[in-house]
Design a protein around this motif. Structure first.
Motif, PDB file in Angstrom:
ATOM      1  N   CYS A  31       0.797  -1.235   0.000  1.00  0.00           N
ATOM      2  CA  CYS A  31       0.000   0.000   0.000  1.00  0.00           C
ATOM      3  C   CYS A  31       0.823   1.276   0.000  1.00  0.00           C
ATOM      4  CB  CYS A  31      -0.921   0.019   1.222  1.00  0.00           C
ATOM      5  SG  CYS A  31      -2.121  -1.321   1.242  1.00  0.00           S
ATOM      6  N   VAL A  37      -6.333  10.178   3.842  1.00  0.00           N
ATOM      7  CA  VAL A  37      -7.687   9.783   3.466  1.00  0.00           C
ATOM      8  C   VAL A  37      -8.663  10.828   3.991  1.00  0.00           C
ATOM      9  CG1 VAL A  37      -9.469   8.006   3.725  1.00  0.00           C
ATOM     10  CG2 VAL A  37      -7.060   7.329   3.530  1.00  0.00           C
ATOM     11  N   GLN A  48     -15.570   0.901   7.672  1.00  0.00           N
ATOM     12  CA  GLN A  48     -15.861   1.762   6.524  1.00  0.00           C
ATOM     13  C   GLN A  48     -14.626   2.542   6.098  1.00  0.00           C
ATOM     14  OE1 GLN A  48     -19.292   4.211   7.250  1.00  0.00           O
ATOM     15  NE2 GLN A  48     -20.600   2.442   7.678  1.00  0.00           N
ATOM     16  N   LYS A  50     -11.585   1.421   6.166  1.00  0.00           N
ATOM     17  CA  LYS A  50     -10.805   0.493   5.339  1.00  0.00           C
ATOM     18  C   LYS A  50     -11.325   0.478   3.900  1.00  0.00           C
ATOM     19  CE  LYS A  50      -9.442  -2.846   8.883  1.00  0.00           C
ATOM     20  NZ  LYS A  50      -9.595  -4.252   9.293  1.00  0.00           N
ATOM     21  N   LEU A  51     -12.638   0.553   3.728  1.00  0.00           N
ATOM     22  CA  LEU A  51     -13.207   0.582   2.377  1.00  0.00           C
ATOM     23  C   LEU A  51     -12.766   1.823   1.614  1.00  0.00           C
ATOM     24  CD1 LEU A  51     -16.835  -0.688   3.072  1.00  0.00           C
ATOM     25  CD2 LEU A  51     -14.935  -1.957   2.037  1.00  0.00           C
ATOM     26  N   ARG A  52     -12.618   2.943   2.315  1.00  0.00           N
ATOM     27  CA  ARG A  52     -12.115   4.164   1.678  1.00  0.00           C
ATOM     28  C   ARG A  52     -10.680   3.956   1.183  1.00  0.00           C
ATOM     29  NH1 ARG A  52     -14.692   9.118   2.594  1.00  0.00           N
ATOM     30  NH2 ARG A  52     -16.648   8.885   3.692  1.00  0.00           N
ATOM     31  N   VAL A  54      -9.332   1.008   0.373  1.00  0.00           N
ATOM     32  CA  VAL A  54      -9.407   0.052  -0.741  1.00  0.00           C
ATOM     33  C   VAL A  54      -9.748   0.770  -2.045  1.00  0.00           C
ATOM     34  CG1 VAL A  54     -10.797  -1.860  -1.653  1.00  0.00           C
ATOM     35  CG2 VAL A  54      -9.884  -1.966   0.683  1.00  0.00           C
ATOM     36  N   ARG A  55     -10.607   1.793  -1.966  1.00  0.00           N
ATOM     37  CA  ARG A  55     -10.963   2.555  -3.172  1.00  0.00           C
ATOM     38  C   ARG A  55      -9.802   3.385  -3.706  1.00  0.00           C
ATOM     39  NH1 ARG A  55     -15.699   4.548  -0.115  1.00  0.00           N
ATOM     40  NH2 ARG A  55     -17.107   2.776  -0.077  1.00  0.00           N
ATOM     41  N   GLN A  56      -8.845   3.733  -2.841  1.00  0.00           N
ATOM     42  CA  GLN A  56      -7.724   4.580  -3.240  1.00  0.00           C
ATOM     43  C   GLN A  56      -6.468   3.796  -3.615  1.00  0.00           C
ATOM     44  OE1 GLN A  56      -8.337   7.721   0.220  1.00  0.00           O
ATOM     45  NE2 GLN A  56      -6.731   8.368  -1.158  1.00  0.00           N
ATOM     46  N   GLU A  58      -4.722   0.280  -5.032  1.00  0.00           N
ATOM     47  CA  GLU A  58      -4.826  -1.015  -5.688  1.00  0.00           C
ATOM     48  C   GLU A  58      -4.131  -2.078  -4.838  1.00  0.00           C
ATOM     49  OE1 GLU A  58      -3.331  -3.115  -9.807  1.00  0.00           O
ATOM     50  OE2 GLU A  58      -3.724  -0.967  -9.821  1.00  0.00           O
ATOM     51  N   THR A  61      -7.193  -4.475  -0.686  1.00  0.00           N
ATOM     52  CA  THR A  61      -8.182  -5.421  -0.159  1.00  0.00           C
ATOM     53  C   THR A  61      -7.496  -6.612   0.489  1.00  0.00           C
ATOM     54  OG1 THR A  61      -9.786  -4.791  -1.850  1.00  0.00           O
ATOM     55  CG2 THR A  61     -10.138  -6.897  -0.749  1.00  0.00           C
TER      56      THR A  61
END
Length: 99
Positions: A31, A37, A48, A50-52, A54-56, A58, A61
């Protein structure tokens, strides 16, 4: 270690809308070593957050789903799904061994 199952109060003051994220060990290899973030002023639960990430990032996940990964918020180790607020620092630590 802090077990923050309930939503704490947001830090007072004019906190930045950003959260500084640090990654150590193999998670950092995947990462990068740090990331900023954006969060709404009300914050969000760690799950949630962590999901932010993951969107930023590659490949985040798999890295953030490692068994045994530890998380610290503002340098305090945590468990559960605590609330993350703007202006805080979240650190992800890969599992490690040794003494």
């Amino acid at each position: 270690m802090i077990d923050a199952q309930i939503r704490p109060e947001a830090p007072s003051g004019g906190a930045s809308p950003m959260v500084r994220v640090l990654f150590f060990g193999p998670i950092g290899d995947c990462c990068g070593r740090s990331l900023e973030v954006a969060l709404p002023s009300a914050g969000c639960p760690l799950s949630q957050f962590k999901l932010r990430i993951v969107r930023q990032v590659e490949g985040a996940t798999q890295a953030l789903g490692q068994r045994g990964m530890r998380v610290a918020i503002d340098q305090a180790m945590i468990t559960g799904d605590p609330w993350v607020f703007p202006g805080q620092e979240v650190t992800f630590l890969s599992p490690f061994s040794g003494g």
